[in-house]
Design a protein around this motif. Structure first.
Motif, mmCIF file in Angstrom:
data_model
loop_
_atom_site.group_PDB
_atom_site.id
_atom_site.type_symbol
_atom_site.label_atom_id
_atom_site.label_comp_id
_atom_site.label_asym_id
_atom_site.label_seq_id
_atom_site.Cartn_x
_atom_site.Cartn_y
_atom_site.Cartn_z
ATOM 1 N N HIS A 158 34.340 76.395 56.278
ATOM 2 C CA HIS A 158 35.360 77.160 55.546
ATOM 3 C C HIS A 158 36.695 76.427 55.573
ATOM 4 N N ALA A 161 36.585 73.299 53.324
ATOM 5 C CA ALA A 161 36.619 73.639 51.894
ATOM 6 C C ALA A 161 38.006 74.066 51.449
ATOM 7 N N LYS A 234 38.041 85.675 45.463
ATOM 8 C CA LYS A 234 38.499 85.391 44.109
ATOM 9 C C LYS A 234 38.297 86.584 43.176
ATOM 10 N N GLU A 277 32.624 85.752 56.505
ATOM 11 C CA GLU A 277 31.507 84.947 56.014
ATOM 12 C C GLU A 277 30.944 85.559 54.728
ATOM 13 N N HIS A 280 33.313 84.906 51.845
ATOM 14 C CA HIS A 280 33.132 83.525 51.395
ATOM 15 C C HIS A 280 31.870 83.398 50.539
ATOM 16 N N GLN A 281 30.785 84.077 50.945
ATOM 17 C CA GLN A 281 29.540 84.020 50.176
ATOM 18 C C GLN A 281 29.723 84.613 48.787
ATOM 19 N N ASP A 283 32.432 84.528 47.030
ATOM 20 C CA ASP A 283 33.096 83.485 46.247
ATOM 21 C C ASP A 283 32.090 82.440 45.781
ATOM 22 N N THR A 284 31.203 82.021 46.688
ATOM 23 C CA THR A 284 30.202 81.011 46.348
ATOM 24 C C THR A 284 29.284 81.502 45.238
ATOM 25 N N MET A 285 28.983 82.804 45.250
ATOM 26 C CA MET A 285 28.141 83.402 44.218
ATOM 27 C C MET A 285 28.854 83.508 42.869
ATOM 28 N N GLY A 286 30.178 83.340 42.877
ATOM 29 C CA GLY A 286 30.945 83.476 41.651
ATOM 30 C C GLY A 286 31.215 84.912 41.262
#
Length: 315
Positions: A158, A161, A234, A277, A280-281, A283-286
């Motif tokens: 994290h 990134a 986000k 966590e 953050h996931q 965000d990674t998924m959009g």
């Protein structure tokens, strides 16, 4: 600021010695604590502390927490009253930050305290943090190692990134066990809860034998973690959701099943450790629209809800 190459360090003696040297030279080093990863700088060095604000994009009126290795080191920079000594004896080392009067001879940068005559200080309960503080031999100012207003980091990836091209070094000490920032209590007068965190307010009140006073979010923060919009993914966040609306990704808890869950069994300790966590996931998924299941507002749930309310605040 100029982009730079991040130096990745192991949490062994050579790595910690190198990290301490970088701090001594005015550099920025991220390191693990039991709460989240911190972004450290020499708390006595104005230029180094200014680098924290620049790297994070953090408002300069938002104070920083000073991390020290012992109660004696804390007493060298701030004055303790009876309540503060009692809390330090009960919870240090640990996830409790105390706001106390700054000693005139403390030598702490005024940027750390945002010009206030008080300072936030704690002794972290993490072997890597303790070893780094011992190797450095001085106070380290260290907010969470993430861009200001974004999700706090609980693993080294994290940090890399979010700030990897803005800081000097990162000590990878694995995942943070608590996963929420420290609880902050002001002992400038009546003990007052400034931020819910890794130690439940109920435990602190029981230790003191009296309930904690509560503080509203001031326009000029008196401690870290009081800005309204903070810890934000986000996507836009909707709280207390028992189901998902069209286009939403649901973060579940207990009986509310989601695309991801904080704790399928409704365990608040597990939920606290997973919170950042999971964000953050998302965000990674959009995820652009996020629904989050209700969390009980007691014990660690109070700290979780504090972070979620800030994540959902208008930006």
């Amino acid at each position: 600021m100029n982009k730079q190459t991040l130096l990745l360090l192991k949490p062994d003696q050579p790595g910690l010695t190198r990290a301490a040297d970088i701090l001594a030279q005015g550099g920025l080093v991220s390191f693990p604590t039991e709460t989240v990863y911190g972004l450290g700088a020499d708390a006595r060095n104005d230029h180094a502390v200014a680098g924290i604000f620049a790297a994070k994009g953090r408002p300069s009126f938002n104070p920083l927490i000073v991390h020290v290795g012992s109660l004696a080191a804390a007493q060298a920079i701030c004055d303790f009253n009876g309540d503060a000594r009692h809390l330090a004896a009960a919870f240090w080392p640990g996830a409790l930050t105390l706001v106390l009067p700054l000693r005139a001879d403390a030598g702490i940068s005024r940027l750390v305290t945002a010009g206030l005559n008080s300072v936030a200080v704690r002794v972290p309960d993490h072997p890597v943090a303790a070893a780094l503080l011992a190797a450095f031999g001085g106070p380290v100012a260290a907010p969470s190692a993430n861009p200001s207003g974004r999700i706090s980091p609980t693993i080294a990836a994290h940090v890399s990134a979010g700030l990897g091209d803005r800081i000097d070094a990162l000590v990878d000490g694995g995942p943070c066990a608590v996963g929420l920032e420290s609880t902050i209590v002001s002992c400038l007068g009546t003990p007052t809860l400034l931020r819910a965190g890794g130690i439940p307010a109920e435990a602190i009140a029981a230790c003191l034998g009296q309930p904690l006073a509560t503080a509203e979010n001031p326009d000029a923060p008196t401690s870290p973690g009081q800005l309204l919009s903070h810890y934000a993914p986000k996507g836009q966040v909707r709280l207390n959701a028992n189901d998902r609306k069209r286009g939403e990704v649901l973060l579940g808890f207990g009986p509310v099943e989601g695309d991801l869950t904080l704790s399928a069994t409704g365990d608040l300790t597990e939920a606290a450790a997973r919170l950042f966590e999971r964000l953050h996931q998302l965000d990674t998924m959009g995820a652009t629209q996020i629904a989050i299941a209700p969390i009980p507002d007691h014990g660690l749930g109070r700290a979780i809800n504090d972070r979620l309310r800030r994540a959902a605040a208008p930006r």
